[in-house]
Design a protein around this motif. Sequence first.
Motif, short mmCIF file in Angstrom:
data_model
loop_
_atom_site.label_atom_id
_atom_site.label_comp_id
_atom_site.label_asym_id
_atom_site.label_seq_id
_atom_site.Cartn_x
_atom_site.Cartn_y
_atom_site.Cartn_z
N SER A 352 8.31 -2.85 -3.39
CA SER A 352 7.79 -4.15 -4.03
C SER A 352 6.59 -4.84 -3.23
O SER A 352 6.37 -6.01 -3.45
N PHE A 353 5.72 -3.83 -3.07
CA PHE A 353 4.33 -4.20 -2.55
C PHE A 353 3.53 -5.08 -3.52
O PHE A 353 3.66 -4.49 -4.80
N THR A 354 2.89 -5.94 -3.17
CA THR A 354 2.16 -6.86 -4.12
C THR A 354 0.53 -6.80 -3.53
O THR A 354 0.12 -5.93 -2.54
N GLY A 355 -0.22 -7.45 -4.38
CA GLY A 355 -1.52 -7.40 -3.94
C GLY A 355 -2.61 -6.59 -4.65
O GLY A 355 -2.11 -5.71 -5.30
N LYS A 356 -3.76 -6.65 -4.17
CA LYS A 356 -4.79 -5.43 -4.51
C LYS A 356 -4.77 -4.37 -3.46
O LYS A 356 -4.50 -4.62 -2.47
N LEU A 357 -5.16 -3.24 -3.96
CA LEU A 357 -5.43 -2.14 -3.11
C LEU A 357 -6.56 -2.24 -2.20
O LEU A 357 -7.62 -2.63 -3.06
N PRO A 358 -6.63 -1.80 -0.92
CA PRO A 358 -7.85 -2.12 -0.42
C PRO A 358 -9.13 -1.30 -0.97
O PRO A 358 -8.97 -0.02 -1.43
N ARG A 359 -10.21 -1.88 -1.31
CA ARG A 359 -11.13 -1.38 -2.03
C ARG A 359 -11.84 -0.11 -1.22
O ARG A 359 -12.50 0.75 -1.93
N ASN A 360 -11.70 -0.11 0.00
CA ASN A 360 -12.49 0.90 0.75
C ASN A 360 -11.55 2.20 0.81
O ASN A 360 -11.78 3.15 1.95
N PHE A 361 -10.34 2.22 0.32
CA PHE A 361 -9.41 3.36 0.46
C PHE A 361 -10.05 4.74 0.03
O PHE A 361 -10.62 4.79 -1.12
N GLY A 362 -10.19 5.41 0.84
CA GLY A 362 -10.55 6.96 0.73
C GLY A 362 -11.90 7.04 1.24
O GLY A 362 -12.32 8.12 1.26
N LYS A 363 -12.48 6.13 1.59
CA LYS A 363 -14.01 6.09 2.01
C LYS A 363 -13.93 6.91 3.48
O LYS A 363 -14.83 7.72 3.69
N LEU A 364 -13.04 6.77 4.34
CA LEU A 364 -12.95 7.10 5.68
C LEU A 364 -11.78 8.08 5.63
O LEU A 364 -12.16 9.38 6.51
#
Length: 990
Positions: A352-364
Amino acid sequence: MITITTSLFLFISLLLAFSSSLQVYSNGDAEILIRVKKTRLFDPDENLSDWVINGDKRSPCNWSGIKCHIKNASSVAVTAIDLSGYGISGEFPYGFCRIRTLVNITLTQNNLNGTINPVSLSLCSRIHVLILNENNFTGKLPEFSSEFRHLRVLEMESNLFSGEIPESYGRFPALQVLNLNGNSLGGIVPAFLGNLTELTRLDLAYVTFEPGPIPSTIGNLTKLRYLRITNSGLVGEIPDSIWNLVSLKNLDLATNGLTGEIQDSIGRLRSIYQIELFDNQLSGKLPESIGNLTRLRNFDVSQNSLTGELPEKIAALQFISFNLNDNFFTGELPDIIAENPNLVEFKIFNNSFTGKLPRNFGKLSRISEFDISTNKFSGEFPPDLCYRKKLERIITFDNQLSGEIPESYGDCHSLNYIRMAGNNLSGEVPVRFWELPLSRLELSNNQLQGSIPPSISNARHLSQLEISGNNFSGVVPAEICALGILRTVDISRNRFSGSLPSCINRLKNLERVEMQENMLDGEIPSAVSSCKKLTELNLSNNRFRGLIPPGLGDLPVLNYLDLSNNQLTGEIPPELLKLKLDQFNVSDNKLSGKIPLGFQQQIFLPSFLGNPNLCGPNWDSIRPCRSKPETRYILLISAICIVALLGALVGIFIKTKPLFRRKPNQANKVTIFQRIGFTEADIYPQLTKDNIIGSGGSGLVYRVKLKSGETLAVKELWRGSGQKSESESVFRSEVETLGRVRHGNIVKLLMCCNGEKFRFLVYEFMENGSLGDVLHSEKEHRAVSPLDWRTRFSIAVGAAQGLAYLHHDLVPPIIHRDVKSNNILLDHEMKPRVADFGLAKPLKRDVNDGVSDNIPMSCVAGSYGYIAPEYGYSSRVNEKSDVYSFGVVLLELIIGKRPNDSCFGENKDIVKFAMEATLCYSSSSPEEAGNRGSPGNFKDLSKLVDPKMKLSTKDYEEIEKVLDAALLCTSSFPINRPTMRKVVELLKEK
């Protein structure tokens, strides 16, 4: 000088004598090896052909599989025999142990069998390493005497050993590795294993232990680095002593029935690299101390009942694999997780995770698999998820993600699997996205628009295209026909228009086509009859016109056909009677003419409604077929004229009556299997339309009543040229199988007749039809409706006994391959008979319980809803596929619904429904329920069972037992399913 010369001569003589004795000793080892090969081993592939004493092969150190220790030129000893994968068979080669210097015997991946005699095994007490993995050894695990004080490695994985682990296994003073994975052992994990204080590795995975706890004595194994007890019946809480194993690198207790919380003491495992606790019943929060496990790289606690937010420290760990799926975690995802440069696998689905995905996911990160499905994430996709070009799988279905699919994803050529269904995605899909080398593309139930571009032809690896429930429009491009391995096409509930491409016949691997609820028009292309693997075709709610292609009747495994709510005209092709249809619907069209006799059954009534020009039997909703009024007078006058001629013709007819009978050619071959009082001449004249009672993929079924009063069921196989080879295959399979079967729960084949122009099979007649008809017919059945539980249970036991006979008592054993409720027939006493052996296959060799050679399959065999999941990833199946199908039948008996009833919900079948429902009211006592989630609340259980049954407390107890067996039978992995003989035992247990 003489003295020196004499001394030198004596030295050389002694050296030669020693060398000679060494050679004799070496030759002695060689003779032992040769003797064992000749008397104990069978070498069909001649991998031991160089075991000969001649020429340069005199020393066994040069032979295949033999290893020697060479200290110097004068010191050579045979120390190891490694025959892994040599394909040898026979019994355990005790004679090898007569080689006094031998310390290692490794015989992995062979066909060795029989029991291991503890007395004979005592010859091997000097052995340090004994590895017997992946053979066919049977009986109880061998006892080891106290003389085995040097044994360091004991591995007997994937054999057929049974019984409890002997106490002698707790008395190995030097043992470092114990591996008993994949055996059918009894009892529970014994506490005496805690005495093996030198142990560094303990493997007890996929062992059929009785439900029991992890013994706390395991915590004494302080040198243990690898502990694996996966899927082995563990219940209760994880003992705190486990967290004392500070040397552990890998802890795997997955797929058991463990309960309770993960203690804060887990933080002691400072050396741990991998923790696998998935698929248990653990609860509570993740302890903060997990953040102290700085070496932890793979972490999987999925499929439990864990709750709360993630500990702040855990986000900073440098995971490679991070799996939290199927729990009840809440809160937002810490941004720091997205900055982990080591992250390769990220799975947190079903939370039941909420919120937005971190925008930098995958960058590092070097992420290759990204699975956040079934959560409550919102916002847009991270644009740089494939920044490092390592991403292979995106699985984000059932969230609240919005916005467009980033253009950058179209350049991610490492991607091979995408599931984004059930979100709020909008806009057009980037053109390059359609061209990726994907095996699956699922975008269903979003708000996407645009069309399928012709460049989709570049996606040559695509096997599943699922884009239903969007706003896609335009035509289905002909370029889709270039996708030669395409198995599933679901473009339903969109705005596609135009006609279907006629090149669809090039898609030879198509299994499921769903195109309902669009604006497609034109005629249904006859080329679809070339898609011989098609099991489901749904073209309903479109604008198709023209005739129903008769060629659809030639599709050998089609069992779901829905053409309803179109503008189809003409008659219903009688060729459709050849299909084994579980779902059939041609309602709401413009069809006309007479409903084919084989479809004139109450169960098919809804399939024909909304076609005013159709006629059939005397049903309330379908007009009866009658002669037109204006033709009645003509017929009457004609009849009067004909009557005058009848008198003259009667005499001629009597004399020539045999010429008017349909009778077999004298060259026909008749085989009789039971004692009977009739001939083929009594049967053939009665194979008329009025006697048809059913149809299938191989032919028509007639009810034939003889003058003696005996009633028979006769299957006449199709005689058209297009069906000749398939008909011959079905005929041969039925005859070869049923001709040698004598069992009270297998339908009796009485005789067969085989000729050039026709062939038919004669069976005992089952008055009450099939179990499927009795369970699911909307009209009250003439015998027992609804079936009470006692009758259902009796049917379950009888059918199980019939299948167990096929699997275990015949030589060679038989796999039915089409077990389903429609193929279980019921006599006048409701006693079951397993029937329809047209797809049956013999196994290649004799088998022991639960072990058999796999059969290679060129296409999926069986019926929709009953097919075992391994068909999806393997072309080789065995009797465990029948076990899965029978498990589905057991669930039908309990729930009273067809395997794919719409009441289960979208993308759910009866198996998934039962598993999910069982979890909701599993027993509060895991010790009682074991690892199977056995239901223990009768009030809740009543919500699962067929409401048409009136049940007592005793009935509920029995239903629990049958449900338990059904869930075992329908396990996703064949290795976890019981044999049919074991199923019979489970059903009969008091």
